[in-house]
Design an enzyme around this catalytic site. Structure first.
Site, PDB file in Angstrom:
ATOM      1  CD  GLU A 238      -3.059  -0.979   0.378  1.00 23.79           C
ATOM      2  OE1 GLU A 238      -3.371   0.171   0.045  1.00 23.79           O
ATOM      3  OE2 GLU A 238      -3.667  -1.980  -0.029  1.00 23.79           O
ATOM      4  CB  CYS A 272      -1.466   7.567   1.466  1.00 19.02           C
ATOM      5  SG  CYS A 272      -3.007   6.788   1.960  1.00 19.02           S
TER       6      CYS A 272
HETATM    7  P1  NAD Z   1       8.190   4.770   4.839  1.00 18.10           P
HETATM    8  O1  NAD Z   1       8.168   3.962   3.597  1.00 18.10           O
HETATM    9  O2  NAD Z   1       9.366   5.609   5.112  1.00 18.10           O
HETATM   10  O3  NAD Z   1       8.008   3.801   6.117  1.00 18.10           O
HETATM   11  C1  NAD Z   1       6.985   2.841   6.222  1.00 18.10           C
HETATM   12  C2  NAD Z   1       7.429   1.707   7.139  1.00 18.10           C
HETATM   13  O4  NAD Z   1       8.612   1.121   6.597  1.00 18.10           O
HETATM   14  C3  NAD Z   1       7.780   2.147   8.556  1.00 18.10           C
HETATM   15  O5  NAD Z   1       7.347   1.161   9.466  1.00 18.10           O
HETATM   16  C4  NAD Z   1       9.280   2.224   8.546  1.00 18.10           C
HETATM   17  O6  NAD Z   1       9.817   1.950   9.823  1.00 18.10           O
HETATM   18  C5  NAD Z   1       9.655   1.135   7.564  1.00 18.10           C
HETATM   19  N1  NAD Z   1      10.917   1.403   6.861  1.00 18.10           N
HETATM   20  C6  NAD Z   1      11.469   2.611   6.599  1.00 18.10           C
HETATM   21  N2  NAD Z   1      12.640   2.446   5.933  1.00 18.10           N
HETATM   22  C7  NAD Z   1      12.809   1.124   5.755  1.00 18.10           C
HETATM   23  C8  NAD Z   1      13.818   0.320   5.133  1.00 18.10           C
HETATM   24  N3  NAD Z   1      14.884   0.862   4.545  1.00 18.10           N
HETATM   25  N4  NAD Z   1      13.667  -1.016   5.156  1.00 18.10           N
HETATM   26  C9  NAD Z   1      12.593  -1.571   5.724  1.00 18.10           C
HETATM   27  N5  NAD Z   1      11.606  -0.873   6.340  1.00 18.10           N
HETATM   28  C10 NAD Z   1      11.710   0.449   6.356  1.00 18.10           C
HETATM   29  O7  NAD Z   1       6.845   5.621   4.811  1.00 18.10           O
HETATM   30  P2  NAD Z   1       6.386   6.708   5.849  1.00 18.10           P
HETATM   31  O8  NAD Z   1       7.245   7.905   5.725  1.00 18.10           O
HETATM   32  O9  NAD Z   1       6.214   6.081   7.184  1.00 18.10           O
HETATM   33  O10 NAD Z   1       4.915   7.040   5.270  1.00 18.10           O
HETATM   34  C11 NAD Z   1       4.714   7.907   4.212  1.00 18.10           C
HETATM   35  C12 NAD Z   1       4.522   7.168   2.903  1.00 18.10           C
HETATM   36  O11 NAD Z   1       3.567   6.142   3.055  1.00 18.10           O
HETATM   37  C13 NAD Z   1       3.954   8.069   1.816  1.00 18.10           C
HETATM   38  O12 NAD Z   1       4.536   7.753   0.584  1.00 18.10           O
HETATM   39  C14 NAD Z   1       2.481   7.721   1.802  1.00 18.10           C
HETATM   40  O13 NAD Z   1       1.820   8.011   0.592  1.00 18.10           O
HETATM   41  C15 NAD Z   1       2.534   6.265   2.077  1.00 18.10           C
HETATM   42  N6  NAD Z   1       1.276   5.796   2.651  1.00 18.10           N
HETATM   43  C16 NAD Z   1       0.495   4.976   1.923  1.00 18.10           C
HETATM   44  C17 NAD Z   1      -0.716   4.568   2.437  1.00 18.10           C
HETATM   45  C18 NAD Z   1      -1.640   3.666   1.679  1.00 18.10           C
HETATM   46  O14 NAD Z   1      -2.585   3.183   2.278  1.00 18.10           O
HETATM   47  N7  NAD Z   1      -1.426   3.429   0.402  1.00 18.10           N
HETATM   48  C19 NAD Z   1      -1.102   4.999   3.698  1.00 18.10           C
HETATM   49  C20 NAD Z   1      -0.264   5.826   4.405  1.00 18.10           C
HETATM   50  C21 NAD Z   1       0.938   6.226   3.883  1.00 18.10           C
END
Ligand code: NAD
Length: 484
Positions: A238, A272
């Site tokens: 997602e 998002c």
């Molecule tokens: P992110 O991708 O930085 O982090 C998401 C999760 O991944 C967190 O739990 C984080 O700890 C983990 N993570 C971060 N870096 C990682 C790595 N290198 N390896 C493994 N895991 C890692 O996203 P964010 O900043 O927390 O959220 C914002 C993003 O999420 C935006 O792009 C937003 O559009 C998207 N989002 C999508 C939805 C949806 O339902 N489609 C909902 C909310 C947010």
């Protein structure tokens, strides 16, 4: 005995063997491997499969949240400055609704689905068993930390899985309350939750899971997908991206502005599916800007930085990133900031261009760029020349324009004459496509996301048509009659 009952018995019978062999290997493992193995053993015991068990645990999850509502709403306020109203409306309330929907439909969802059998396979019964994926990993982001952890978890419980949950470290207060709640409500062999940053994420992704449910950015989505590839683990991703709003000259401008401002500035734009940018026909832009300004003032007063309803930016890094996005942009309204409180007042940027930094990444903040278009065809070309968005919104009174946009563009989901609300309907799948994600959930799709459709053909012993066996001489005519 029904099919579910059979499945449970088979699992129990093989437990004694797998338990011994797996327990022997646990020894000096990391906490993550150990939890993964414990959950695998527990899943193989068959305990998680019955309707009663799933129902009991959906209720347990809801009760644990109800008992901790105040802590949760406080934590959301600390992390994101969400008012209790916003915290309830966009996080707790949505989780309750999802659990309620799953409770109501669980029995029916679990039932095997009958399927037609082709005449060539007479006499047999065909059906689909909805079996749990097994031991699943759920990773969630910080922007709706409760909703985006608990809604997938409810799906995992309804599907009969065990689950390991890893919330984001950025939303540290909410994550810590959630971990605490899950630890008190469930045994770790069934549902476990871990705090942690990069090392924890990497260690968890190195384990073998039966399914990974990840919500976050496309960049980290790629990392997760690569890790899953190692074991060909199914993934639901997602993700996010830039979600456009297209407005043509027939739109009801005051209503359009209200419906855009309402959801764009919710959670300070850290949503998002928030409208990322507007593509509007030139003639309506002045009145659109006036209406947007007046809606912003109605919601947050003429000094939004002092409004209790304007949430804050999650951390210093994102706060500075958003300020940076305004540097080469023409901010015509708002965009003031309070560094101590990490608040940025809703900003309108016009005219915006694809050369501006703000148009080169997902904004994820209260900044709203407006770009001019000549007409719907230009909007379609513009959206097509970028990644497939998670959401798309069209405001128009012209049926032909709406039809054209909906049929020409690929995107996760969206609304006609509104924004964001498509995700509130449990009967609508929620998910992206391509760069904005793969797979979907909510309601029935949550159950489907966390189960595998196992196809069974149950053949009668009474009849065995000889036509399918060699020698085939003289049988082709009959085969052609059967298979047309
Ligand atoms: P992110 O991708 O930085 O982090 C998401 C999760 O991944 C967190 O739990 C984080 O700890 C983990 N993570 C971060 N870096 C990682 C790595 N290198 N390896 C493994 N895991 C890692 O996203 P964010 O900043 O927390 O959220 C914002 C993003 O999420 C935006 O792009 C937003 O559009 C998207 N989002 C999508 C939805 C949806 O339902 N489609 C909902 C909310 C947010």
């Amino acid at each position: 005995m029904n099919y579910v009952g059979n499945f449970i018995l088979t699992h129990s019978a093989i437990l004694s063997f797998t338990e011994k062999s797996l327990c022997a290997t646990i020894g000096a493992m990391s906490i993550y491997s150990e939890t993964n193995q414990k959950q695998r053993i527990y899943f193989n015991s068959g305990d998680t499969l019955s309707y009663d068990f799933r129902m009991k645990n959906l209720k347990a999850l809801k009760e644990a949240l109800k008992n901790n509502e105040e802590r949760i709403l406080n934590a959301l306020q600390l992390d994101l400055g969400k008012s209790p109203f916003e915290g309830y409306a966009t996080e707790l309330g949505i989780v309750y609704e999802e659990i309620g929907w799953l409770e109501k439909h669980l029995r029916k969802l679990m039932r095997p689905t009958r399927a037609k059998t082709p005449i060539t396979q007479f006499y047999s019964r065909s059906y689909i068993l909805h079996e749990p994926m097994g031991t699943v990993l759920i990773m969630s982001p910080w922007n709706y930390p409760l909703q985006l952890t608990m809604v997938p978890l409810a799906g995992a419980i309804a599907g009969g899985n065990t689950a390991v949950v890893k919330p984001s470290r950025y939303s540290k207060n909410t994550s810590s309350v959630m971990i605490d709640i899950l630890k008190s409500a469930f045994h770790e062999k069934y549902i476990a939750a871990f705090d942690g940053g990069h090392e924890t994420n990497t260690a968890l992704l190195a384990e073998r899971w039966d399914m990974i449910f990840f919500t976050g950015s496309p960049n980290v989505g790629r990392i997760v997908h690569q890790a899953a590839n190692e074991h060909l683990t199914p993934c639901i991703l997602e993700l996010g991206g830039k979600s456009p709003v297209i407005i043509d000259s027939s739109a009801d401008i005051p209503l359009t502005a209200r419906r855009i401002a309402w959801r764009k500035f919710l959670n300070a734009g850290q949503t998002c599916v928030a409208p990322d940018y507007i593509l509007a026909e030139k003639s309506i832009i002045p009145s659109l800007i006036d209406s947007l300004e007046s809606e912003i003032e109605k919601m947050f007063s003429s000094n939004p930085l002092s409004s209790e309803d304007l949430p804050k930016i999650i951390n210093e890094k994102h706060f500075q990133r958003l300020r940076g996005l305004m540097e080469d942009a023409n901010v015509i309204y708002g965009g003031k900031s309070n560094e101590n409180e990490r608040r940025i007042s809703p900003a309108i940027i016009y005219p915006a261009s694809w050369n501006n930094r703000i148009m080169q990444e997902e904004i994820f903040g209260p900044l709203l760029p407006i770009l001019e278009i000549e007409g719907i065809d230009e909007a379609i070309e513009t959206v097509r020349s970028h990644e497939k968005p998670l959401a798309l919104y069209i405001f128009s009174r012209k049926k032909e324009n709406i039809r054209k946009v909906l049929s020409s563009l690929s995107f996760g989901g969206g609304c006609v004459n509104d924004t964001v609300v498509h995700l509130t309907a449990p009967e609508l799948p929620f998910g992206g496509i391509g760069n904005s994600g793969m797979g979907c959930y909510h309601g029935r799709r949550s159950f489907e996301a966390f189960t595998h459709d196992k196809a069974i053909m149950d053949k009668s012993l009474l009849l065995d048509l000889p036509v399918r066996y060699a020698p085939f001489k003289g049988k082709l005519r009959l085969l052609k009659m059967l298979m047309r």
